[in-house]
Write a protein that holds these residues in place. Structure first.
Motif, PDB file in Angstrom:
ATOM      1  N   LEU A 130      52.463  83.983 -88.188  1.00  0.00           N
ATOM      2  CA  LEU A 130      51.997  83.860 -86.804  1.00  0.00           C
ATOM      3  C   LEU A 130      50.481  83.776 -86.707  1.00  0.00           C
ATOM      4  O   LEU A 130      49.939  83.653 -85.614  1.00  0.00           O
ATOM      5  N   GLY A 131      49.803  83.861 -87.852  1.00  0.00           N
ATOM      6  CA  GLY A 131      48.351  83.694 -87.857  1.00  0.00           C
ATOM      7  C   GLY A 131      47.571  84.945 -87.528  1.00  0.00           C
ATOM      8  O   GLY A 131      46.394  84.859 -87.157  1.00  0.00           O
ATOM      9  N   LEU A 132      48.178  86.133 -87.671  1.00  0.00           N
ATOM     10  CA  LEU A 132      47.449  87.365 -87.401  1.00  0.00           C
ATOM     11  C   LEU A 132      46.474  87.658 -88.532  1.00  0.00           C
ATOM     12  O   LEU A 132      46.720  87.316 -89.689  1.00  0.00           O
ATOM     13  N   ASP A 133      45.369  88.303 -88.199  1.00  0.00           N
ATOM     14  CA  ASP A 133      44.411  88.706 -89.219  1.00  0.00           C
ATOM     15  C   ASP A 133      45.034  89.756 -90.131  1.00  0.00           C
ATOM     16  O   ASP A 133      45.966  90.471 -89.748  1.00  0.00           O
ATOM     17  N   SER A 134      44.494  89.873 -91.335  1.00  0.00           N
ATOM     18  CA  SER A 134      45.090  90.747 -92.348  1.00  0.00           C
ATOM     19  C   SER A 134      45.047  92.221 -91.962  1.00  0.00           C
ATOM     20  O   SER A 134      45.821  93.022 -92.497  1.00  0.00           O
ATOM     21  N   ASP A 135      44.149  92.601 -91.048  1.00  0.00           N
ATOM     22  CA  ASP A 135      44.060  94.007 -90.652  1.00  0.00           C
ATOM     23  C   ASP A 135      44.925  94.317 -89.432  1.00  0.00           C
ATOM     24  O   ASP A 135      44.851  95.411 -88.881  1.00  0.00           O
ATOM     25  N   MET A 136      45.751  93.371 -89.012  1.00  0.00           N
ATOM     26  CA  MET A 136      46.618  93.574 -87.852  1.00  0.00           C
ATOM     27  C   MET A 136      48.052  93.845 -88.295  1.00  0.00           C
ATOM     28  O   MET A 136      48.483  93.418 -89.364  1.00  0.00           O
ATOM     29  N   SER A 137      48.783  94.541 -87.454  1.00  0.00           N
ATOM     30  CA  SER A 137      50.216  94.733 -87.641  1.00  0.00           C
ATOM     31  C   SER A 137      50.911  94.358 -86.340  1.00  0.00           C
ATOM     32  O   SER A 137      50.253  94.067 -85.335  1.00  0.00           O
ATOM     33  N   LEU A 138      52.241  94.381 -86.343  1.00  0.00           N
ATOM     34  CA  LEU A 138      52.951  93.941 -85.143  1.00  0.00           C
ATOM     35  C   LEU A 138      54.246  94.716 -84.948  1.00  0.00           C
ATOM     36  O   LEU A 138      54.759  95.365 -85.863  1.00  0.00           O
ATOM     37  N   HIS A 139      54.746  94.628 -83.742  1.00  0.00           N
ATOM     38  CA  HIS A 139      56.074  95.138 -83.405  1.00  0.00           C
ATOM     39  C   HIS A 139      56.747  94.095 -82.519  1.00  0.00           C
ATOM     40  O   HIS A 139      56.145  93.597 -81.571  1.00  0.00           O
ATOM     41  N   LEU A 140      58.000  93.767 -82.842  1.00  0.00           N
ATOM     42  CA  LEU A 140      58.740  92.753 -82.097  1.00  0.00           C
ATOM     43  C   LEU A 140      60.016  93.364 -81.532  1.00  0.00           C
ATOM     44  O   LEU A 140      60.762  94.035 -82.246  1.00  0.00           O
ATOM     45  N   SER A 141      60.238  93.123 -80.246  1.00  0.00           N
ATOM     46  CA  SER A 141      61.446  93.614 -79.585  1.00  0.00           C
ATOM     47  C   SER A 141      62.097  92.476 -78.807  1.00  0.00           C
ATOM     48  O   SER A 141      61.429  91.781 -78.040  1.00  0.00           O
ATOM     49  N   ILE A 142      63.401  92.288 -79.016  1.00  0.00           N
ATOM     50  CA  ILE A 142      64.168  91.268 -78.300  1.00  0.00           C
ATOM     51  C   ILE A 142      65.400  91.950 -77.716  1.00  0.00           C
ATOM     52  O   ILE A 142      66.210  92.515 -78.460  1.00  0.00           O
ATOM     53  N   ARG A 143      65.534  91.902 -76.384  1.00  0.00           N
ATOM     54  CA  ARG A 143      66.604  92.641 -75.717  1.00  0.00           C
ATOM     55  C   ARG A 143      67.269  91.789 -74.638  1.00  0.00           C
ATOM     56  O   ARG A 143      66.627  90.936 -74.019  1.00  0.00           O
ATOM     57  N   VAL A 144      68.539  92.071 -74.412  1.00  0.00           N
ATOM     58  CA  VAL A 144      69.275  91.464 -73.303  1.00  0.00           C
ATOM     59  C   VAL A 144      69.098  92.377 -72.094  1.00  0.00           C
ATOM     60  O   VAL A 144      69.622  93.491 -72.065  1.00  0.00           O
ATOM     61  N   LEU A 145      68.353  91.909 -71.098  1.00  0.00           N
ATOM     62  CA  LEU A 145      68.095  92.732 -69.915  1.00  0.00           C
ATOM     63  C   LEU A 145      69.248  92.665 -68.920  1.00  0.00           C
ATOM     64  O   LEU A 145      69.636  93.678 -68.337  1.00  0.00           O
ATOM     65  N   GLU A 146      69.764  91.475 -68.706  1.00  0.00           N
ATOM     66  CA  GLU A 146      70.885  91.277 -67.783  1.00  0.00           C
ATOM     67  C   GLU A 146      71.877  90.318 -68.428  1.00  0.00           C
ATOM     68  O   GLU A 146      71.490  89.423 -69.186  1.00  0.00           O
ATOM     69  N   SER A 147      73.159  90.506 -68.124  1.00  0.00           N
ATOM     70  CA  SER A 147      74.174  89.633 -68.701  1.00  0.00           C
ATOM     71  C   SER A 147      75.410  89.603 -67.818  1.00  0.00           C
ATOM     72  O   SER A 147      75.760  90.610 -67.178  1.00  0.00           O
ATOM     73  N   ASP A 148      76.067  88.447 -67.792  1.00  0.00           N
ATOM     74  CA  ASP A 148      77.343  88.336 -67.097  1.00  0.00           C
ATOM     75  C   ASP A 148      78.435  89.119 -67.823  1.00  0.00           C
ATOM     76  O   ASP A 148      79.474  89.431 -67.244  1.00  0.00           O
ATOM     77  N   VAL A 149      78.182  89.420 -69.099  1.00  0.00           N
ATOM     78  CA  VAL A 149      79.115  90.233 -69.890  1.00  0.00           C
ATOM     79  C   VAL A 149      78.595  91.668 -69.891  1.00  0.00           C
ATOM     80  O   VAL A 149      77.553  91.947 -70.497  1.00  0.00           O
ATOM     81  N   PRO A 150      79.254  92.582 -69.205  1.00  0.00           N
ATOM     82  CA  PRO A 150      78.720  93.944 -69.056  1.00  0.00           C
ATOM     83  C   PRO A 150      78.379  94.617 -70.381  1.00  0.00           C
ATOM     84  O   PRO A 150      77.392  95.358 -70.469  1.00  0.00           O
TER      85      PRO A 150
END
Length: 359
Positions: A130-150
């Protein structure tokens, strides 16, 4: 008298002009202050460090959610001729040795196959892609907020990386997608430094195998990101003898099981994703060759942070002595998922099950 009156009127006029000027100037300063405050609110901080994190988070999220991504495999060098957008088809070892920029989109939608394939990417590999500098770190979160399937509402599709609380400063970029009856959020945090969330669990150990079988260690990666094994080590102590093994390569996928064995050819692996040969390295035995002590021993899994010299124990497993864990041939030691350092969290198992641990 008329002359005196004329001077008085002139003085009063001058005073009025001064008051009007000061009032107008004060109003001007108030308007200017409000404008600058609004500009600061809209444009953000002028702190170069914060601006740097803001740009990294914004650009990183754009690269992650604007296309399919790409992967350049490694031959003798990076093999650009065989670069592909099908990075999600490569395994963890290949992705770690090459260069990958994960992209989550396919046909203008979030691709669930690509999201699942993030388990084969290390945090460092994603940060570099993703092109971050070497002194950087990251956290990634992917969530389903709403869904037709309860049942899918609130479902966590991915959640991994360095925690915000371990870094002095952070920046967050967010994007929401509406597709297939669901609202899905993708949140990327970029940190200035931070302590990597490198945790692996030893979940079962075979010290006294039956029928000349191999010794083995079951390893669970509870993180969503893959973990490169470089920097990890094992230490085994029995009485006055001690052996150490520093791992130089290998990658374990996120949320996966690995079986480390003294002999891959005769090892039962169950549902393990990875099988790693430690017999060739002389750490685990097979048949009459013992790597781990039968009677009394202590096995430690250790990790050395990049900015540290001394490894820190991540898991300890003890048997024999005052642990009350005395194995007979064919029994294994099984962890109950609680304390990673106490012998009370371990028990004897008559029916070993390598590669079958359930978190």
């Amino acid at each position: 008298m008329r002359r005196a009156s004329h001077h008085s009127e002139r003085d009063e006029g001058g005073l009025t002009a001064v008051i009007e000027f000061l009032s107008a100037f004060t109003l001007f300063l108030m308007i200017l202050t409000a404008f600058l405050s609004l500009a600061q609110l809209q444009m953000g901080s002028n702190d170069p460090g914060v601006d740097r994190l803001d740009r990294a988070a914004s650009l990183g999220l754009d690269r992650l959610t604007s296309g399919e991504g790409w992967f350049v495999p490694m031959a003798d060098n990076l093999d650009y001729e065989n670069a592909t957008s099908d990075w999600h088809m490569a395994d963890a070892e290949a992705l770690d040795s090459g260069r990958v920029q994960p992209g989550l989109m396919s046909h203008h939608k979030l691709d669930m196959t690509r999201i699942s394939a993030l388990h084969n990417v290390t945090e460092d590999g994603m940060a570099a892609g993703l092109g971050l500098d070497s002194d950087m770190s990251l956290h990634l979160s992917i969530r389903v907020l709403e869904s037709d399937v309860p049942e899918r509402k609130g479902l966590v599709l991915f959640d991994g990386g360095t925690e915000r609380g371990t870094a002095p400063s952070s920046s967050t970029a967010y994007r929401s997608f509406q597709q297939d009856g669901e609202q899905i959020s993708v949140v990327l945090e970029v940190h200035d430094g931070g302590r990597k969330n490198n945790i692996l669990h030893i979940t079962e150990v075979m010290v006294r195998p039956a029928s000349g079988g191999p010794e083995w260690i079951e390893l669970h990666n509870p993180n969503d990101f893959a973990i490169a094994l470089k920097g990890w080590s094992f230490n085994h102590t029995s009485g006055s003898t001690s052996s150490n093994l520093l791992l130089q390569n290998g990658v374990v996928s996120g949320q996966s099981l690995s079986v480390l064995t003294g002999d891959p050819s005769s090892q039962a692996v169950g549902n393990a994703t990875h099988v790693i040969d430690l017999g060739a390295l002389g750490f685990l035995g097979v048949g009459q060759l013992d790597g781990l002590a039968d009677g009394r021993g202590l096995l430690s899994l250790r990790y050395t942070q990049l900015d540290e010299i001394t490894p820190a124990d991540v898991v300890r497993v003890a048997w024999g002595g005052d642990t009350q864990l005395f194995m007979v041939t064919g029994q294994s030691l099984v962890w109950d998922g609680t304390d990673r350092f106490s012998s009370s969290a371990w028990s004897l198992e008559d029916v070993p099950s390598p590669g079958e641990y359930e978190a």
